[in-house]
Design an enzyme around this catalytic site. Sequence first.
Site, PDB file in Angstrom:
ATOM      1  N   SER A   1       0.851  -1.194   0.000  1.00 33.94           N
ATOM      2  CA  SER A   1       0.000   0.000   0.000  1.00 33.94           C
ATOM      3  C   SER A   1       0.884   1.241   0.000  1.00 33.94           C
ATOM      4  O   SER A   1       1.662   1.437  -0.926  1.00 33.94           O
ATOM      5  CB  SER A   1      -0.961  -0.051   1.191  1.00 33.94           C
ATOM      6  OG  SER A   1      -1.987   0.897   1.047  1.00 33.94           O
TER       7      SER A   1
ATOM      8  N   HIS B   1      -8.086  -4.955  -1.283  1.00 39.84           N
ATOM      9  CA  HIS B   1      -6.838  -4.456  -0.716  1.00 39.84           C
ATOM     10  C   HIS B   1      -6.167  -5.470   0.200  1.00 39.84           C
ATOM     11  O   HIS B   1      -4.945  -5.527   0.281  1.00 39.84           O
ATOM     12  CB  HIS B   1      -7.132  -3.169   0.061  1.00 39.84           C
ATOM     13  CG  HIS B   1      -5.924  -2.332   0.320  1.00 39.84           C
ATOM     14  ND1 HIS B   1      -5.175  -1.763  -0.688  1.00 39.84           N
ATOM     15  CD2 HIS B   1      -5.324  -1.955   1.476  1.00 39.84           C
ATOM     16  CE1 HIS B   1      -4.185  -1.063  -0.159  1.00 39.84           C
ATOM     17  NE2 HIS B   1      -4.246  -1.173   1.149  1.00 39.84           N
TER      18      HIS B   1
ATOM     19  N   ASP C   1      -9.800  -3.750  -5.304  1.00 38.73           N
ATOM     20  CA  ASP C   1      -9.203  -2.924  -4.255  1.00 38.73           C
ATOM     21  C   ASP C   1      -9.881  -1.557  -4.198  1.00 38.73           C
ATOM     22  O   ASP C   1      -9.978  -0.855  -5.205  1.00 38.73           O
ATOM     23  CB  ASP C   1      -7.705  -2.754  -4.536  1.00 38.73           C
ATOM     24  CG  ASP C   1      -6.922  -2.277  -3.324  1.00 38.73           C
ATOM     25  OD1 ASP C   1      -7.499  -1.537  -2.511  1.00 38.73           O
ATOM     26  OD2 ASP C   1      -5.749  -2.641  -3.213  1.00 38.73           O
TER      27      ASP C   1
END
Length: 683
Positions: free
Chosen positions: A537, A657, A622
């Site tokens: 991320s 995610h 995501d």
Amino acid sequence: MNTLTPPKAAIKPHKITFHDHTRIDPYYWMNDRNNPEVIEYLNQENDFLKESLAHTETLQKELFEEMKGRIKEDDESVPYFKDGFFYYTKYISGAEYPIFCRKAESLEAEEEIILDVNKLAEGNEYFNVSSLAVSTNQQLLAFAQDNIGRRIYSIKIKNLETGELLSDEINNVTGNLTWANDNKTIFYSKQDPNTLRSFQIFKHRIGTTQDKDELIFEEKDDTFTCHISKSKSKQYLFICSESTVSSEIRFLNADEPDGKVQLIQTRERDLEYHADHFGEDFLIMTNHNHATNFKLVKTPVKSPQKANWKDIIPHRKDVLLEGFEVFQDHLVLEERFNGLTRIHINPWNDKAPHYIEFTEPTYSTWTSYNPEFSTKLLRFGYNSLTTPSSTYDYNMETGEKTLLKQQEIVGGYTPEEYQSERLWAKAEDGTMVPISLVYKKESFKKDGSCPLLQYAYGSYGFSTDAIFSSNRLSLLDRGFVFAIAHIRGGQEMGRYWYEDGKMLKKKNTFTDFICCSEYLIDQKYTSPDKLFAMGGSAGGLLMGTIINIKPELYKGVIAAVPFVDVVTTMLDESIPLTTGEFDEWGNPKEKTYYDYMLSYSPYDNIEKKDYPNLLITSGLHDSQVQYWEPTKWAAKLRTEKTDHNLLLLYTNMDAGHGGASGRFQSLKEMAMEFAFIIDLSKA
């Protein structure tokens, strides 16, 4: 060297002009998950990855079985007592998902299964349940479920007496919810359908349809999000609006769900506060009046504005206050000092405060769930790089510490075979950056010959603590050193550590990581042909930036769901999270921030040069880092890089995610990542 032919994405130049500056994005067209050409390209990349790693399939299976084999399949959490019931979670052999249970009054009572997620998940590739909340009378269970991975939930309600699901169904919400005390009313937050910003709080009456739900609060500032919670006393509901740098909290008597919502303190730029209830007061953790590391104040419920805030725990320059827990006779503080977490016990009477003592050089501790108010026992957690996750009860009066459970490593684990260390690397500006690392004693040689995986995050003030991982043993037992670089952008060393790693100081995050790498090489913990880096991320942004700055330092890099197209994303306010992050990265509509962000954005700074071996992972659904960022990045790197190293892109077509759901499915992705670096370490 990979001799297979990688997929080649079509180049369709797209001009993006801002501040009289034009960028050409050859892969902007990938921003459309409904485009068959996009899906075809993602599938080609997945096929290429599978072919490229085919020779590691035996190793991947071995790693998966190892990691799965260490997990106790029949397992239970330590029960906690709340409102007449002992609640706990268990897993059973062969099952991917948790089973939520309770027993009335005694642990000897008959077990009641309140929710079996395995049954709910049948037929779904991805499934997640969150935000379980039992009504005050203990008869109804509200829970939120997501079967895509985009963190868009549906709330359902179960009658715990009959076992039946009610007809109530609340769709397309955040999953954040809480009960009023009347056992008939649920409050929940809802997100904007496009940006996914949580911006509305609704009230739902049991037995009615969602279109009858009442909007009780809307957050109109698109740099803020909102959520609802309940005080530990169960007396108040809190509606919290938050941005990166400011807060605003409203409260409502939980006994009066139709009552008046009141304001604690109106929002101000750079004023943050968090509240709980105690007696006739609210206790508030805040940075008010230059309390950079936060302090604790109290204020009357009847007049809670900041003019009435009185210090209980004053601000300390060298101690970060991270949280607090209220009991009838004690106030417990979660603090961070010199990069380590600690728990501070403060009696409400005149007895001296004290700390719970720990002896390892690097570790992590935290207060667990403590729903009971009138108890002398504090439930807390502890682990380290060598100590498995442990749950304790601590008698706050006698100081007696009781180990209730330690994570069992199936097949055996001997902590004494492993060594953890805490090191300090000097950053470019002279700042000393802590590093936590661990290795297996018998295989470690301090001569540069050991492979080392260096991990970091370094954003949003999230601290990366030294925690145990049974999965990591698969690396340590193969001779790897594992290191965490506690770089700026987190809060390990206090609030200033975060402030020095955001906005126009963001580059400290990247240079800190590189300096840690150079220090580990200099001190012979590893060498450039054995050093691997990993981040996800915002940590994926870190990975993308360090390989643009110092690619020669790393043999291989794993960038998980990486945020790499910084400027384009932050210019697009229709994308989830963008507006709420202007105070983290800056708003590129202001030229100063545009220029600064452009100077480090990984996608914009790809050059014709050699790059390390790369494994990039992504999720099609995501909601935080859109799949097209890592996809575009991989495509552009393919056209520019001058080496013959591996460049692999893996997209989970069924998840978001967090990757795959379930206890064991996610291990397959981890096995792939570990196999990637283990294989390279032998090359």
